[in-house]
Design a protein around this motif. Sequence first.
Motif, PDB file in Angstrom:
ATOM      1  N   GLY A 145       0.823  -1.221   0.000  1.00  0.00           N
ATOM      2  CA  GLY A 145       0.000   0.000   0.000  1.00  0.00           C
ATOM      3  C   GLY A 145       0.836   1.241   0.000  1.00  0.00           C
ATOM      4  O   GLY A 145       2.020   1.234   0.321  1.00  0.00           O
ATOM      5  N   LYS A 146       0.178   2.371  -0.318  1.00  0.00           N
ATOM      6  CA  LYS A 146       0.869   3.644  -0.372  1.00  0.00           C
ATOM      7  C   LYS A 146       1.109   4.121   1.060  1.00  0.00           C
ATOM      8  O   LYS A 146       0.240   4.030   1.910  1.00  0.00           O
ATOM      9  CB  LYS A 146      -0.002   4.645  -1.123  1.00  0.00           C
ATOM     10  CG  LYS A 146       0.650   5.968  -1.320  1.00  0.00           C
ATOM     11  CD  LYS A 146      -0.246   6.871  -2.146  1.00  0.00           C
ATOM     12  CE  LYS A 146       0.371   8.219  -2.285  1.00  0.00           C
ATOM     13  NZ  LYS A 146      -0.477   9.118  -3.023  1.00  0.00           N
ATOM     14  N   ALA A 147       2.295   4.658   1.312  1.00  0.00           N
ATOM     15  CA  ALA A 147       2.653   5.129   2.642  1.00  0.00           C
ATOM     16  C   ALA A 147       2.399   6.623   2.735  1.00  0.00           C
ATOM     17  O   ALA A 147       2.644   7.372   1.799  1.00  0.00           O
ATOM     18  CB  ALA A 147       4.102   4.819   2.922  1.00  0.00           C
ATOM     19  N   ASN A 148       1.869   7.087   3.888  1.00  0.00           N
ATOM     20  CA  ASN A 148       1.662   8.504   4.167  1.00  0.00           C
ATOM     21  C   ASN A 148       2.435   8.850   5.430  1.00  0.00           C
ATOM     22  O   ASN A 148       2.516   8.037   6.358  1.00  0.00           O
ATOM     23  CB  ASN A 148       0.175   8.787   4.387  1.00  0.00           C
ATOM     24  CG  ASN A 148      -0.632   8.551   3.132  1.00  0.00           C
ATOM     25  OD1 ASN A 148      -0.188   8.891   2.050  1.00  0.00           O
ATOM     26  ND2 ASN A 148      -1.804   7.944   3.271  1.00  0.00           N
ATOM     27  N   GLY A 149       2.961  10.041   5.476  1.00  0.00           N
ATOM     28  CA  GLY A 149       3.722  10.408   6.651  1.00  0.00           C
ATOM     29  C   GLY A 149       3.631  11.896   6.934  1.00  0.00           C
ATOM     30  O   GLY A 149       3.310  12.691   6.080  1.00  0.00           O
ATOM     31  N   THR A 150       3.919  12.252   8.195  1.00  0.00           N
ATOM     32  CA  THR A 150       3.953  13.669   8.616  1.00  0.00           C
ATOM     33  C   THR A 150       5.243  13.906   9.381  1.00  0.00           C
ATOM     34  O   THR A 150       5.770  13.001  10.061  1.00  0.00           O
ATOM     35  CB  THR A 150       2.752  13.996   9.530  1.00  0.00           C
ATOM     36  OG1 THR A 150       2.792  13.121  10.636  1.00  0.00           O
ATOM     37  CG2 THR A 150       1.461  13.865   8.790  1.00  0.00           C
ATOM     38  N   ILE A 151       5.743  15.106   9.244  1.00  0.00           N
ATOM     39  CA  ILE A 151       6.973  15.503   9.953  1.00  0.00           C
ATOM     40  C   ILE A 151       6.604  16.679  10.826  1.00  0.00           C
ATOM     41  O   ILE A 151       6.061  17.670  10.345  1.00  0.00           O
ATOM     42  CB  ILE A 151       8.089  15.870   8.943  1.00  0.00           C
ATOM     43  CG1 ILE A 151       8.455  14.659   8.080  1.00  0.00           C
ATOM     44  CG2 ILE A 151       9.312  16.373   9.707  1.00  0.00           C
ATOM     45  CD1 ILE A 151       9.447  14.957   7.007  1.00  0.00           C
ATOM     46  N   ASN A 152       6.952  16.630  12.102  1.00  0.00           N
ATOM     47  CA  ASN A 152       6.664  17.716  13.061  1.00  0.00           C
ATOM     48  C   ASN A 152       7.979  18.217  13.624  1.00  0.00           C
ATOM     49  O   ASN A 152       8.798  17.459  14.091  1.00  0.00           O
ATOM     50  CB  ASN A 152       5.774  17.205  14.196  1.00  0.00           C
ATOM     51  CG  ASN A 152       4.442  16.708  13.679  1.00  0.00           C
ATOM     52  OD1 ASN A 152       3.859  17.288  12.781  1.00  0.00           O
ATOM     53  ND2 ASN A 152       3.978  15.584  14.244  1.00  0.00           N
ATOM     54  N   HIS A 153       8.173  19.548  13.560  1.00  0.00           N
ATOM     55  CA  HIS A 153       9.355  20.180  14.154  1.00  0.00           C
ATOM     56  C   HIS A 153       8.989  20.723  15.498  1.00  0.00           C
ATOM     57  O   HIS A 153       8.021  21.468  15.634  1.00  0.00           O
ATOM     58  CB  HIS A 153       9.851  21.329  13.264  1.00  0.00           C
ATOM     59  CG  HIS A 153      10.365  20.869  11.924  1.00  0.00           C
ATOM     60  ND1 HIS A 153      11.624  20.408  11.740  1.00  0.00           N
ATOM     61  CD2 HIS A 153       9.755  20.793  10.715  1.00  0.00           C
ATOM     62  CE1 HIS A 153      11.778  20.074  10.473  1.00  0.00           C
ATOM     63  NE2 HIS A 153      10.629  20.306   9.820  1.00  0.00           N
ATOM     64  N   HIS A 154       9.689  20.473  16.545  1.00  0.00           N
ATOM     65  CA  HIS A 154       9.417  21.016  17.889  1.00  0.00           C
ATOM     66  C   HIS A 154      10.557  21.849  18.332  1.00  0.00           C
ATOM     67  O   HIS A 154      11.677  21.618  18.216  1.00  0.00           O
ATOM     68  CB  HIS A 154       9.224  19.883  18.911  1.00  0.00           C
ATOM     69  CG  HIS A 154       8.057  19.016  18.617  1.00  0.00           C
ATOM     70  ND1 HIS A 154       6.775  19.389  18.901  1.00  0.00           N
ATOM     71  CD2 HIS A 154       7.974  17.771  18.053  1.00  0.00           C
ATOM     72  CE1 HIS A 154       5.966  18.417  18.575  1.00  0.00           C
ATOM     73  NE2 HIS A 154       6.688  17.418  18.050  1.00  0.00           N
TER      74      HIS A 154
END
Length: 154
Positions: A145-154
């Motif tokens: 399946g297609k992968a989805n991702g998020t990147i969060n900077h803190h």
Amino acid sequence: MHEPAYQITTLTPQQPTPTHGLLPTEIPPGVQMVTLPGGMRTLAYTPQQAPPAPPVPVAQSIPTWAKTTALLTPTIGGGIAAAGIGLSYAAPGLIAMTDALWAAVALIAAAAIGVPMLLRMGRTTAVGRGSTHITQNITATGMFGKANGTINHH
């Protein structure tokens, strides 16, 4: 055993020795009393026995290992000479390569000492300013399946 082709006779003391009117001292050298095949005895010249010829040295064959060694000797000598000439031509390059290898050893030693020090210095200055944290969330459905991702900077 086989019988000889001629019969050998010897004088016995009972047989008269015909000397044809010659005394035994008057018989010239090389003349002997012989018995002919018909049985008649007479004086005759006999060939002088030549002294035996010295033994002729028999040519011995050269062993195979000696032939092989004799054939390989110039080849080995030529190979050693060619190696010496090649090393004399290669000497400047070999000296340059050894210098380069020593430089590489010095670089590796400096890196082994310098990189940990730089890392320690980088950590101490970064902690004082605060650090950036990055969080990454990746989700996928199914095996392909297609992968989805998020990147969060803190």
